[in-house]
Motif scaffolding. Structure first.
Motif, short mmCIF file in Angstrom:
data_model
loop_
_atom_site.label_atom_id
_atom_site.label_comp_id
_atom_site.label_asym_id
_atom_site.label_seq_id
_atom_site.Cartn_x
_atom_site.Cartn_y
_atom_site.Cartn_z
N GLU A 85 -11.07 68.86 16.74
CA GLU A 85 -10.51 69.95 17.53
C GLU A 85 -9.61 70.85 16.69
O GLU A 85 -9.38 72.00 17.03
N TRP A 86 -9.08 70.33 15.59
CA TRP A 86 -8.21 71.13 14.72
C TRP A 86 -8.97 71.71 13.53
O TRP A 86 -8.38 72.24 12.62
N GLY A 87 -10.31 71.59 13.55
CA GLY A 87 -11.15 72.27 12.56
C GLY A 87 -11.43 71.50 11.29
O GLY A 87 -12.06 72.03 10.37
N GLN A 88 -11.00 70.26 11.22
CA GLN A 88 -11.23 69.45 10.02
C GLN A 88 -12.53 68.66 10.16
O GLN A 88 -12.96 68.34 11.28
N ALA A 89 -13.16 68.34 9.04
CA ALA A 89 -14.40 67.56 9.06
C ALA A 89 -14.18 66.22 9.75
O ALA A 89 -13.15 65.58 9.59
#
Length: 194
Positions: A85-89
């Motif tokens: 949800e925070w854009g990290q893999a």
């Protein structure tokens, strides 16, 4: 008489300066304590402090957070690249029995603070522990549970476990938070110390 008066005035001024400085800062072991924004709590009594931090920051492939042997033990399906949800893999494994998503958080830098305030025990503290690390369960229902594990004061490991349509008869999956904790514990065993 003038020397004595000057000396008395100097002594009084130095005494006031020392008292003023003593009132402005607290010290421990002779060093000023840094202002961290948290209430002054010793590390031993802070439930969000991580004594033996792990290193998530060096990860480049979240799908390698679980070994092939661990995945076989869990009965997980093939891995799929995903995003948190925070854009990290992140990485997801799913089949008809279960779905697992593992998401490292090394970018937000909040540790468990924010999550514990939302899902914690009501006082902003963790409501669980995984392998001795503070954790918070959230998004819990009969089939699903997310566990957020503080692996350092700024990094969090998020694990989601969902029972699949064919896994509902498996008694081990009756408690999805226990399964999420189990997966998180396996990941923790693979992480290097910070």
């Amino acid at each position: 008489m003038t020397v004595h008066t000057t000396r008395s005035t100097l002594t009084a001024a130095v005494s006031l300066l020392v008292l003023g400085l003593a009132g402005c800062s607290s010290t421990q072991g002779g060093e000023p304590e840094p202002n961290t924004g948290r209430q002054t709590i010793s590390a031993a009594s802070d439930p969000l402090h991580i004594d033996q931090p792990k290193n998530l920051a060096g990860l480049t492939a979240p799908c390698q957070l679980l070994t092939p042997q661990q995945l076989q033990e869990l009965g997980a399906g093939a891995s799929e690249q995903d995003k948190s949800e925070w854009g990290q893999a992140a990485c997801r494994w799913r089949n008809q029995q279960l779905a697992i998503k593992v998401s490292p958080d090394t970018v937000q830098g909040q540790g468990l603070d924010y999550t514990a305030k939302i899902y914690g025990d009501g006082s902003g503290n963790p409501n669980a522990q995984v392998s001795g690390y503070p954790a918070v369960h959230g998004g819990v229902n009969d089939l699903r549970c997310n566990v957020f594990v503080g692996v350092s004061d700024k990094q969090v490991l998020s694990v989601s476990f969902t029972t699949g349509s064919e896994g509902r008869s498996n008694p081990e999956y009756a408690d999805p938070c226990a399964m999420a904790d189990k997966v998180a514990g396996l990941v923790l065993s693979n992480l290097p110390p910070a």
